[in-house]
Design a protein around this motif. Structure first.
Motif, PDB file in Angstrom:
ATOM      1  N   ARG A  55      -3.463  27.369  -9.909  1.00 46.76           N
ATOM      2  CA  ARG A  55      -3.558  28.631 -10.676  1.00 46.76           C
ATOM      3  C   ARG A  55      -2.465  29.633 -10.259  1.00 46.76           C
ATOM      4  O   ARG A  55      -2.407  30.753 -10.764  1.00 46.76           O
ATOM      5  CB  ARG A  55      -4.953  29.246 -10.493  1.00 46.76           C
ATOM      6  CG  ARG A  55      -6.053  28.498 -11.271  1.00 46.76           C
ATOM      7  CD  ARG A  55      -7.390  29.181 -11.172  1.00 46.76           C
ATOM      8  NE  ARG A  55      -7.885  29.203  -9.788  1.00 46.76           N
ATOM      9  CZ  ARG A  55      -8.029  30.292  -9.042  1.00 46.76           C
ATOM     10  NH1 ARG A  55      -7.750  31.488  -9.548  1.00 46.76           N
ATOM     11  NH2 ARG A  55      -8.466  30.208  -7.801  1.00 46.76           N
ATOM     12  N   ASP A 115       0.165  30.925 -13.020  1.00 47.99           N
ATOM     13  CA  ASP A 115      -0.447  31.890 -13.952  1.00 47.99           C
ATOM     14  C   ASP A 115      -0.621  33.242 -13.291  1.00 47.99           C
ATOM     15  O   ASP A 115      -0.360  34.290 -13.891  1.00 47.99           O
ATOM     16  CB  ASP A 115      -1.821  31.375 -14.424  1.00 47.99           C
ATOM     17  CG  ASP A 115      -1.658  30.281 -15.470  1.00 47.99           C
ATOM     18  OD1 ASP A 115      -0.630  30.310 -16.187  1.00 47.99           O
ATOM     19  OD2 ASP A 115      -2.530  29.394 -15.546  1.00 47.99           O
ATOM     20  N   ALA A 116      -1.091  33.211 -12.043  1.00 43.07           N
ATOM     21  CA  ALA A 116      -1.327  34.485 -11.332  1.00 43.07           C
ATOM     22  C   ALA A 116      -0.018  35.261 -11.190  1.00 43.07           C
ATOM     23  O   ALA A 116       0.013  36.488 -11.373  1.00 43.07           O
ATOM     24  CB  ALA A 116      -1.938  34.207  -9.961  1.00 43.07           C
ATOM     25  N   ASP A 175       0.995  36.577 -14.680  1.00 44.92           N
ATOM     26  CA  ASP A 175       0.136  37.714 -15.073  1.00 44.92           C
ATOM     27  C   ASP A 175       0.526  38.970 -14.311  1.00 44.92           C
ATOM     28  O   ASP A 175       0.672  40.048 -14.885  1.00 44.92           O
ATOM     29  CB  ASP A 175      -1.343  37.408 -14.774  1.00 44.92           C
ATOM     30  CG  ASP A 175      -1.895  36.403 -15.773  1.00 44.92           C
ATOM     31  OD1 ASP A 175      -1.175  36.121 -16.767  1.00 44.92           O
ATOM     32  OD2 ASP A 175      -3.011  35.888 -15.543  1.00 44.92           O
ATOM     33  N   MET A 207       3.660  40.496 -15.516  1.00 43.25           N
ATOM     34  CA  MET A 207       3.495  41.223 -16.789  1.00 43.25           C
ATOM     35  C   MET A 207       2.830  42.566 -16.550  1.00 43.25           C
ATOM     36  O   MET A 207       3.219  43.569 -17.136  1.00 43.25           O
ATOM     37  CB  MET A 207       2.707  40.372 -17.787  1.00 43.25           C
ATOM     38  CG  MET A 207       3.622  39.279 -18.326  1.00 43.25           C
ATOM     39  SD  MET A 207       3.034  38.334 -19.724  1.00 43.25           S
ATOM     40  CE  MET A 207       1.360  38.038 -19.423  1.00 43.25           C
ATOM     41  N   ASP A 208       1.820  42.583 -15.632  1.00 38.46           N
ATOM     42  CA  ASP A 208       1.165  43.864 -15.302  1.00 38.46           C
ATOM     43  C   ASP A 208       2.196  44.848 -14.768  1.00 38.46           C
ATOM     44  O   ASP A 208       2.199  46.019 -15.114  1.00 38.46           O
ATOM     45  CB  ASP A 208       0.070  43.655 -14.242  1.00 38.46           C
ATOM     46  CG  ASP A 208      -1.158  42.978 -14.838  1.00 38.46           C
ATOM     47  OD1 ASP A 208      -1.217  42.903 -16.089  1.00 38.46           O
ATOM     48  OD2 ASP A 208      -2.011  42.500 -14.066  1.00 38.46           O
TER      49      ASP A 208
END
Ligand code: HAM
Length: 432
Positions: free
Chosen positions: A417, A420-421, A424, A427-428
């Protein structure tokens, strides 16, 4: 200094990583600008047969007379030259591969050129050009388009204060008539000529008009003007180029002394000049060369082009405060222990599979010293894998540069994972 140490040649510089990354970004801007005008890349040899440059550039030019790196190939006796410019090789390639026969071509090349000049700021023995050539176009529209391309690039690069100088060299027959008068005029004032001018008087008198010698300026000022010898067609071509520039709101200055240092030009010639680089202020120069394709053995084809000096432009961008910082990777992978290191290597590859840029720590060392290197790398995250994490199939993800209110503490995540982390969180950050 250690006498055994071999240094680079005078006037030929290494471009170190900070600078080279900046050049890469410059290249990207330039390539996308060229694509937007429909120009396509061509990659050409750096070494060509010497006669190519003699025929294209002209025997009585500074470049051919004293600046070429020429040598004999010791294996077969061929006369070779490191290219001092790109137009000759480009035209040779176009003829050799019959490119213009099918359709007109818009081409560009980038790379090293070599001239044995006296090095100074903005003038080197190895330098880089971006060259742009349009072959198979006769009308003044392409001359004007190429000139206006320059203006757009200066804008894309955040540069201002680059002024456009324009002239026309007419056609060879018109130049021949002017040449006769010019030689007669200069001969009448033979006692005022300097050594260089005397040498050029019968071989290349037009170049005398380009002399920077202060003692010659009055003489040059009173010389017969080529413009007064041009026929209607040449004048109409020049007027039309100027009209398009005016329509586009592009200021220019007509400089009757702009004659260029290479012999292949006719009609339109131009230079983009700045006063911010000292004596070497021309960042881009070119013009029409309708006779060159035929002169090099091809079917007659009109053509027009220009080249810019990359060192001069990157210096200008830097002096104008343009961004020069390096671009760090996204992730630095820290690892210790045999099993952990094997997992870390696989994790690094899986992150790259997802488009994440990864610096994998090499060379061992403890966590503390590896974390220092991670910090110094400028990466956004450290991915840390020790035996503990490895046995759980996890990694610790540690943000290295906190942004806004977002939590930046270290957390453990299953390695499947992890990508993805990271995506993400990035993007944040970009939203924050
Ligand atoms: P050029 O005027 O000889 O033209 O060179 C073009 C540009 O290359 C110059 O304006 C300058 O920015 C850069 N340059 C020239 N020599 C040096 C040097 N020693 N060190 C650093 N930069 C330099 C040509 O080469 C033609 N082939 C241009 C052309 C293309 N005309 C038609 N198509």
């Amino acid at each position: 200094m250690n006498a055994n140490r071999i240094q680079s040649l005078r006037g030929m510089s290494d471009i170190l990583p900070d600078e080279a990354e900046f050049w890469d970004r410059f290249d990207e801007t330039v390539r996308s600008w060229l694509r937007s005008y429909g120009y396509r890349p061509i990659r050409l040899p750096i070494v060509e047969p010497t006669p190519l440059f003699k025929r294209a550039i002209g025997e009585v030019t500074d470049i051919v007379e004293k600046e070429m790196y020429s040598f004999v190939d010791s294996l077969n006796g061929e006369q070779l030259t490191l290219r001092p410019e790109g137009t000759a090789g480009c035209v040779r390639a176009v003829i050799q591969h019959n490119l213009v026969a099918q359709q007109p071509q818009r081409l560009y090349y980038m790379g090293q050129m070599f001239r044995h000049e006296r090095p100074q700021k903005g003038r080197y023995r190895q330098f880089h050009q971006v060259g742009v050539e349009a072959l198979g176009f006769a009308g003044p529209d392409i001359d004007a388009e190429q000139i206006l391309m320059g203006a757009r690039l200066w804008d894309d690069l955040g540069l201002d204060g680059i002024a456009l100088q324009l002239n026309t060299l007419g056609q060879p027959a018109e130049r021949a008539r002017h040449r006769g008068e010019l030689i007669a005029y200069l001969e009448r004032h033979g006692d005022l000529l300097d050594e260089d001018s005397r040498r050029r008087l019968h071989s290349n008198p037009l170049r005398i008009l380009d002399s920077k010698n202060p003692a010659l300026q009055e003489l040059i000022h009173g010389a017969p003007r080529l413009l007064d010898h041009l026929g209607d067609e040449s004048l109409a071509h020049f007027a039309s180029v100027q009209q398009v520039l005016r329509d586009a709101g592009q200021p220019f200055e007509i400089n009757p002394r702009l004659v260029r240092g290479l012999d292949y030009y006719n009609l339109t010639v131009f230079e983009w000049v700045t006063d911010r680089l000292g004596a070497q202020g021309t960042v881009c120069a070119g013009g029409r060369y309708d006779g060159l394709v035929e002169q090099l053995g091809g079917k007659p084809s009109p053509a027009c082009g220009f080249a810019m000096g990359v060192e001069r432009l990157t210096t200008l961008i830097r002096e104008a405060g343009g961004a020069t910082g390096s671009q760090p990777v996204d992730v630095y992978v820290v690892h210790q222990g045999v099993a952990a290191s094997r997992l870390a290597a696989r994790v690094a590859e899986s992150l790259r599979d997802r488009g994440i840029d990864v610096l994998f720590h090499c060379g061992g060392g403890g966590f503390k010293s590896q974390m220092k290197k991670a910090d110094a790398s400028g990466a956004a995250f450290a991915v840390i894998i020790g035996d503990d994490e490895a046995s759980a199939g996890e990694a610790s993800l540690k943000p290295l540069r906190p942004v806004g209110e977002l939590p930046n503490e270290q957390r453990r995540i299953g390695v499947d994972r992890l990508a993805d982390a990271i995506i993400d969180a990035t993007m944040d950050w970009e939203d924050a």
